[in-house]
Motif scaffolding. Structure first.
Motif, short mmCIF file in Angstrom:
data_model
loop_
_atom_site.label_atom_id
_atom_site.label_comp_id
_atom_site.label_asym_id
_atom_site.label_seq_id
_atom_site.Cartn_x
_atom_site.Cartn_y
_atom_site.Cartn_z
N UNK A 41 0.85 -1.18 0.00
CA UNK A 41 0.00 0.00 0.00
C UNK A 41 0.89 1.24 0.00
N UNK A 42 0.63 2.18 -0.91
CA UNK A 42 1.48 3.37 -0.96
C UNK A 42 1.38 4.16 0.33
N UNK A 89 -2.22 -8.69 0.80
CA UNK A 89 -2.74 -7.55 0.05
C UNK A 89 -2.84 -7.87 -1.44
N UNK A 146 -1.09 13.82 11.91
CA UNK A 146 -0.11 13.45 12.92
C UNK A 146 -0.59 13.76 14.33
N UNK A 187 0.62 6.93 2.81
CA UNK A 187 -0.34 8.03 2.86
C UNK A 187 -0.07 8.84 4.12
N UNK A 223 -0.39 10.97 7.40
CA UNK A 223 -1.37 10.85 8.48
C UNK A 223 -1.63 12.20 9.12
N UNK A 276 1.81 -1.59 5.63
CA UNK A 276 2.34 -2.87 5.15
C UNK A 276 3.07 -3.57 6.28
N UNK A 284 8.17 4.67 14.55
CA UNK A 284 6.88 5.33 14.39
C UNK A 284 6.39 5.23 12.94
#
Lengths: 347, 328
Positions: free
Chosen positions: A327-328, B102, A334, A330, A332, B166, B159
């Motif tokens: 999944x690319x 996935x 924060x 993205x 957040x 993933x 973090x």
């Protein structure tokens, strides 16, 4: 275990007929897949569920949409019983772009998280640890869902089975471990590999309830699953539910089936879960020959249409090959407090 | 600025992330009362309770699978494999399930999980508690592989790994847990897939991972006294690999050396070398591209043998000197 049928439990006529239709739907779908292999339009030697329909339908009748299942390489029946639609399923089996997984998964990896289907699985025993995790989520989030994990007698001899049952029992997780004992681990009879007769006996080793039921008696499966589900929701932990059944067809379509004893299939066909359920419904005056024929014809038509849909669907575009690997990233929002309570949907 | 050890930095990240986000929890062997084999989760049980600092039985497959199921249903689990070696017991769940879900499901599922694991030798723990197996995971589509070399990166990369959608293999190093660095108190992310130029130099590019970054920095100080200026690049994430800064650096220096602790044969260094020689940097090369890495042997128990099984500062100095002075 006897072939004496269970009582109707608490099911309404509508529910009972729904179960009956669902069993026919699975059988019709599997026979359409079988035909597809014979016609050369389906590759990959799919693993068919014919003869075991009462297990998936008996268990999934007790589940709500929010509940999850993990499935197996022989998963079509579980997926249909949990609400899977025949067209995208068949399209997936033909590897088409309109399939549940855009043709990338195939028969052994059909999934739909919106239906609570955490995937069929190509690895024997591979789905049990996932089921434990999904049940752990239910506990942590107080989500209230249960997880039914389907697997076979072969999987009961893997390390994953042991680790998963122990974890689920230790943490009192809401899992129903549904062992479909169809007497064969791929091409090897269970008595060659396993010293016990009832796999449910293993439940005692983990401190959970274990039950063996006649897996060709859909109402017996249903009743045992209801009890397992109630235990799960009451916080009393998992259940090992062994359903004794039999695989009418080979491990895969094309299997030479040399491992069967002479007359074995014929003997088990007398115990076919569909006629057995029909008999109960007829005796209860809920169904007649006419309605039976109609349901059979309708489900066959559905399966036929699913195959036609799949055949007329496009292959995935070659550009799809490298999509969906990861999944690319993205960005957040924060540092704001994130709460799973308000999170929508799954995944 | 305030200094924290690598272990403290990881713990601070875990504490801050778990405080802010109820989806995050820890699961592993002896992470509760014992605080983890290397103390990373020390004190977190008292703070977050048994529901979120979950001690498992010795079930590496089960705990990896539990992370998968939890991640599929909306959580962000952080699993701990007590020693990286033991991940061999989890490989089915990681490689055949987590990495592929996935893709197999046509992009309809995400598996946002982190598996932390301490790799590396140098503790006298012998062959089954000292391995560097990161390249196993580099070879698997669908995974990300992170190797922090210092406390600052450890906190920020963890973090970023937790918030990545993933499965991330997060490889810590046992000998780095006590090393200190300036670490900001507030939460921050070090993005995955970004190499860092740790030291600038003009004579030789050294790509190093994990503890080898620290050893290469020490080697560079010695080399500087001989007027050899080394440029050091720490990929930080070895999959996906941000190779552009490496290629740019080699174009500048004309020489490249890759240093890692894992066994050289079939190791990550081969990939870096391949990407260098397949790029436009090839035309700038003034010497063969070399690798310095672990011997093709299990990690021995005897401390002297163990020392010589993997690259040390003096090996890096020798190899760099030879490369720059035309020894190859």
């Amino acid at each position: 275990m006897s072939n004496k049928e269970s009582t109707m439990a608490d099911l309404t006529k509508e529910e009972l007929l729904g179960m009956y239709r669902q069993m026919h739907r699975i059988r019709a779908f599997e026979m359409a897949v079988y035909d597809g292999v014979q016609r050369g339009v389906i590759a990959g030697g799919p693993h068919l569920y014919v003869g075991e329909e009462a297990v998936a339908v008996g268990v999934c009748t007790t589940l709500r949409p929010m509940d999850y299942i993990t499935s197996t390489h022989r998963g079509h029946g579980h997926l249909i019983a949990k609400g899977g639609q025949l067209k995208p399923m068949m399209a997936e089996i033909l590897g088409k772009a309109t399939g549940y997984c855009k043709g990338k998964g195939g028969s052994m990896h059909i999934a739909d998280l919106n239906l609570g289907i955490l995937g069929a699985n190509g690895i024997v025993g591979g789905g049990l640890p996932t089921a434990v995790g999904a049940a752990l989520s239910s506990k942590l989030k107080q989500g209230g869902w249960v997880v039914a994990s389907f697997f076979g007698d072969g999987a009961a001899n893997t390390g994953s089975f042991h680790e998963s049952l122990n974890l689920a029992a230790a943490w009192k997780l809401p899992v129903i471990f549904v062992c479909e004992n169809n007497t064969f681990a791929m091409f090897t009879p269970m008595e060659w590999t396993t010293a016990i007769k009832d796999l449910s006996a293993r439940a005692a080793a983990y401190g959970m309830v274990g039950t063996t039921v006649d897996g060709n008696d859909v109402l017996a499966v249903y009743r045992a699953a209801v009890e397992a589900r109630e235990r799960a929701l009451a916080g009393e932990g998992p259940t090992l539910l062994e359903c004794k059944t039999y695989r009418f067809l080979g491990h895969y379509v094309g299997d030479p089936e040399d491992y069967r004893k002479p007359g074995e299939v014929e003997m088990h066909k007398k115990n076919d879960p569909l006629p057995r359920f029909e008999k109960v419904l007829i005796e209860a005056g809920m169904i007649n020959k006419e309605l039976m024929q109609q349901m059979m014809a309708e489900t066959r038509q559905e399966a036929k249409e699913a195959l036609e849909f799949a055949l007329s669907s496009p292959d995935p575009d070659p550009s799809e090959l490298t999509m969906d690997v990861r999944r690319p990233f993205k960005p957040l929002g924060d540092l704001e407090r994130v709460s799973y309570i308000v999170e929508e949907g799954v995944g | 600025m305030r200094e924290l050890s690598y272990a403290e930095a990881l713990r601070e990240c875990l504490r801050q992330t778990m405080t802010a986000d109820e989806r995050v929890f820890m699961i592993g062997e002896d992470i509760g009362i014992y605080g983890g084999a290397f103390g990373v989760s020390a004190g977190l049980l008292a703070e977050f309770g048994k529901e979120r600092i979950i001690d498992t039985p010795i079930s590496e497959a089960g705990l990896a699978g539990a992370c998968i199921g939890a991640a599929l249903t909306g959580m962000r689990p952080v699993g701990e494999i007590q020693f990286m070696d033991f991940v061999a017991l989890s490989m089915e769940q990681i490689v055949l399930q987590a990495a592929k879900i996935r893709f197999m499901f046509g992009g309809k599922a995400t598996v946002p999980m982190v598996l932390r694991m301490p790799g590396g030798s140098g503790t006298g723990a012998a062959a089954q508690h000292s391995e560097s197996l990161e390249n196993w995971f580099v070879h698997v589509p669908g995974l990300k592989v992170v190797m922090p070399s210092n406390a600052y990166d450890a906190k920020g990369l963890l973090r970023a790994a937790i918030y990545d959608d993933n499965p991330v293999i997060f490889v810590e190093h046992k000998l780095l847990y006590r090393t200190k660095a300036d670490v900001p108190e507030e939460p921050y992310e070090v993005p995955l897939g970004k190499s860092k130029i740790v030291r600038e130099g003009s004579d030789l590019t050294i790509v190093a991972t994990s503890i080898m970054v620290q050893r290469t920095l020490q080697a560079a100080e010695q080399l500087a006294q001989e007027n050899i200026e080394v440029e050091i690049i720490d990929p930080r994430t070895i999959k996906p690999l941000d190779s552009a800064p490496i290629i740019d650096s080699v174009k500048k220096t004309g020489r490249a050396l890759v240093v890692h602790e894992a066994v050289k044969m079939g190791g990550f260094g081969g990939e870096v070398v391949s990407q260098i020689v397949a790029s436009e940097a090839f035309d700038y090369l003034e010497a063969p591209v070399r690798r310095l890495a672990g011997l093709d042997t299990p990690i021995p128990y005897n401390r002297t043998l163990e020392y010589h099984a993997v690259p040390q500062v003096e090996n890096i100095v020798d190899e760099a000197r030879k490369l720059v002075q035309g020894g190859y």
